[in-house]
Design an enzyme around this catalytic site. Structure first.
Site, PDB file in Angstrom:
ATOM      1  N   GLY A 106       0.839  -1.210   0.000  1.00 50.55           N
ATOM      2  CA  GLY A 106       0.000   0.000   0.000  1.00 50.55           C
ATOM      3  C   GLY A 106       0.863   1.245   0.000  1.00 50.55           C
ATOM      4  O   GLY A 106       2.052   1.179  -0.321  1.00 50.55           O
ATOM      5  N   ASN A 107       0.301   2.366   0.326  1.00 47.84           N
ATOM      6  CA  ASN A 107       1.083   3.601   0.441  1.00 47.84           C
ATOM      7  C   ASN A 107       0.443   4.497   1.500  1.00 47.84           C
ATOM      8  O   ASN A 107      -0.595   4.170   2.063  1.00 47.84           O
ATOM      9  CB  ASN A 107       1.213   4.303  -0.915  1.00 47.84           C
ATOM     10  CG  ASN A 107      -0.130   4.673  -1.493  1.00 47.84           C
ATOM     11  OD1 ASN A 107      -0.844   5.490  -0.931  1.00 47.84           O
ATOM     12  ND2 ASN A 107      -0.503   4.047  -2.610  1.00 47.84           N
ATOM     13  N   HIS A 108       1.069   5.655   1.736  1.00 46.60           N
ATOM     14  CA  HIS A 108       0.648   6.497   2.862  1.00 46.60           C
ATOM     15  C   HIS A 108      -0.511   7.446   2.547  1.00 46.60           C
ATOM     16  O   HIS A 108      -0.830   8.300   3.362  1.00 46.60           O
ATOM     17  CB  HIS A 108       1.838   7.341   3.344  1.00 46.60           C
ATOM     18  CG  HIS A 108       2.925   6.528   3.967  1.00 46.60           C
ATOM     19  ND1 HIS A 108       2.727   5.771   5.095  1.00 46.60           N
ATOM     20  CD2 HIS A 108       4.216   6.337   3.607  1.00 46.60           C
ATOM     21  CE1 HIS A 108       3.854   5.161   5.418  1.00 46.60           C
ATOM     22  NE2 HIS A 108       4.771   5.480   4.521  1.00 46.60           N
ATOM     23  N   SER A 109      -1.120   7.342   1.380  1.00 43.58           N
ATOM     24  CA  SER A 109      -2.205   8.287   1.060  1.00 43.58           C
ATOM     25  C   SER A 109      -3.332   8.186   2.098  1.00 43.58           C
ATOM     26  O   SER A 109      -3.779   7.094   2.437  1.00 43.58           O
ATOM     27  CB  SER A 109      -2.756   7.965  -0.335  1.00 43.58           C
ATOM     28  OG  SER A 109      -3.943   8.689  -0.536  1.00 43.58           O
ATOM     29  N   ALA A 111      -3.901   7.548  -5.017  1.00 39.66           N
ATOM     30  CA  ALA A 111      -2.515   7.091  -5.175  1.00 39.66           C
ATOM     31  C   ALA A 111      -2.589   5.592  -5.490  1.00 39.66           C
ATOM     32  O   ALA A 111      -2.555   4.754  -4.589  1.00 39.66           O
ATOM     33  CB  ALA A 111      -1.736   7.343  -3.904  1.00 39.66           C
TER      34      ALA A 111
END
Ligand code: CTP
Length: 400
Positions: free
Chosen positions: A208-211, A276
């Site tokens: 995943g990512n930090h969005s 994102a």
């Protein structure tokens, strides 16, 4: 346009003062009424005659001459906006500390209108802690700062410190003070993506990512406020859903987001892709939890579909398509490349190099690039305000 707007331009002693001639001409062309005040040292850089000719008003510089006293209080009250451009390091320090030894400073201290400051100085001065402190102070007093630009400086060095270009300054005024009407969006359909995507590795792990999803959710809320029918396709977020009439489709993976968007895109008048989206997903999604082994683990990734690019190929006349670009280097070139490659009408750039921009923050600092070749720079603002700015720009520039 700035028809009838009253702008008081303060010019300080800086090489960038030569740009004030272009600035005055540009503002006057836009319909503004401009009065100019020079600090004593500004006269070494630009002649009062040039500026009075371009502004069609006498240029003021002294608090007193032999016969008269300049009414600085009334000048500050006359203006809709006071703009100090270029603002030298010295004048910034004086303004931040309430000094009053020339007409420009006296008018600044007595101005009841909003004040906008466009600094110009050498890079080392700009980065000096005292200048930084002065800028923070000026912002805390409610003044707006137009960020300096990077480029060639009077010293011959290359770096931060150039005054923003006259067109950008005029655009800043337009954006912040002179936008009169926001066309309503009732009857329009909008599609927005937000948040990260989670690409499963096994039942317990994902890529995943930090969005946080904040930017996309704010955009959806702003579109709804203006009367549009909104579908928000959001990846996993912690945000609480306010049941405000927005149709929320929750998805997890890039593939699910692609499906959801593709299904509704042809009915959307405005589409903004703020998500994102993961560019890669594990080729193999294990159904059982992967057990730890003695040696390392390699996960083969395959590319996901680019949703924005795919919608860009399907876009029809009358549909507006915007994307975001999150960059850490070569920001402008990369954003423009994405604009073209994905056939978008607008790309909103945020750079992770800007403080207060990007993932997790409640603020963002964006630059908008359009397919018409325009560039609009904004200062750091709340994501709610950035959403307003983006929708303002869309409604202002395009038939939507
Ligand atoms: N985007 C998309 N689908 C993807 C990847 C990105 O729709 N699979 C959209 C994003 O929502 C954003 C824009 O494309 O509006 C740019 O995303 P960004 O991550 O900045 O760029 P990428 O195209 O993924 O390129 P890179 O990661 O190499 O910068």
């Amino acid at each position: 346009m700035m028809q009838g707007k009253k702008i008081l331009l303060g010019v300080c002693g800086s090489i960038a003062a030569y740009k004030s001639a272009y600035l005055v001409r540009h503002l006057v062309k836009q319909g503004a009424e401009v009065k100019v005040i020079l600090t004593p040292s500004a006269k070494d850089f630009i002649s009062p005659l040039t500026l009075s000719t371009l502004s069609k008003n006498p240029v003021l510089s002294e608090l007193f001459d032999e016969q008269s006293w300049t009414n600085h209080v009334m000048l500050g009250r006359w203006a809709d906006v006071m703009l100090v451009a270029p603002a030298s390091c010295n004048s910034i320090a004086k303004m931040a500390n309430g000094l009053c030894d020339n007409l420009l400073l006296a008018v600044y201290l007595s101005a009841t209108c909003p004040v906008v400051i466009a600094p110009a100085m050498d890079e080392d001065m700009w980065h000096h802690p005292s200048t930084k402190e002065n800028i923070v102070k000026l912002q805390a007093f409610g003044n707006k700062i137009i960020p300096v630009e990077k480029g060639e400086l009077a010293s011959g060095l290359h770096g931060d410190g150039r005054m923003a270009e006259p067109e950008s300054i005029a655009e800043f005024l337009q954006q912040n003070f002179f936008l009169t009407s926001n066309k309503g969006l009732s009857g329009k359909k909008a599609l927005v993506t937000a948040g990260p995507t989670y690409e499963p590795i096994d039942p317990v792990r994902f890529i995943g990512n930090h969005s946080s999803g904040k930017m996309g959710w704010e955009l959806a809320a702003e579109l709804k406020k203006r009367g549009a029918e909104v579908i928000l396709v959001s990846g996993p977020t912690q945000l609480a859903f306010a049941d405000n009439g927005i149709k929320l489709i929750r998805v997890n993976t890039a593939e699910e987001m692609f499906e959801a968007c593709t299904n509704v895109f042809d009915k959307a008048d405005i589409t903004i892709m703020a998500a994102a989206v993961a560019d890669y997903t594990p080729e193999q999604k294990e159904t059982e939890k992967i057990k730890k082994k003695e040696d390392g683990l390699t996960i083969k990734l395959t590319k996901t579909k680019d949703i924005l690019q795919s919608l860009g190929t399907k876009k029809k006349k009358g549909q507006f398509l915007a994307g975001f670009a999150l960059e850490t280097n070569n920001e402008e070139a990369n954003a423009i490349e994405k604009l073209k490659k994905k056939n978008a009408d607008m790309i909103v750039l945020n750079s992770l190099n800007d403080t207060g921009a990007g993932f997790g923050h409640d603020t963002n600092k964006v630059t908008i690039f359009t397919s018409k070749g325009d560039k609009f720079i904004y200062e750091t603002r709340s994501k709610t305000q950035v959403a307003k700015d983006i929708i303002d720009k869309i409604t202002e520039l395009y038939e939507v």
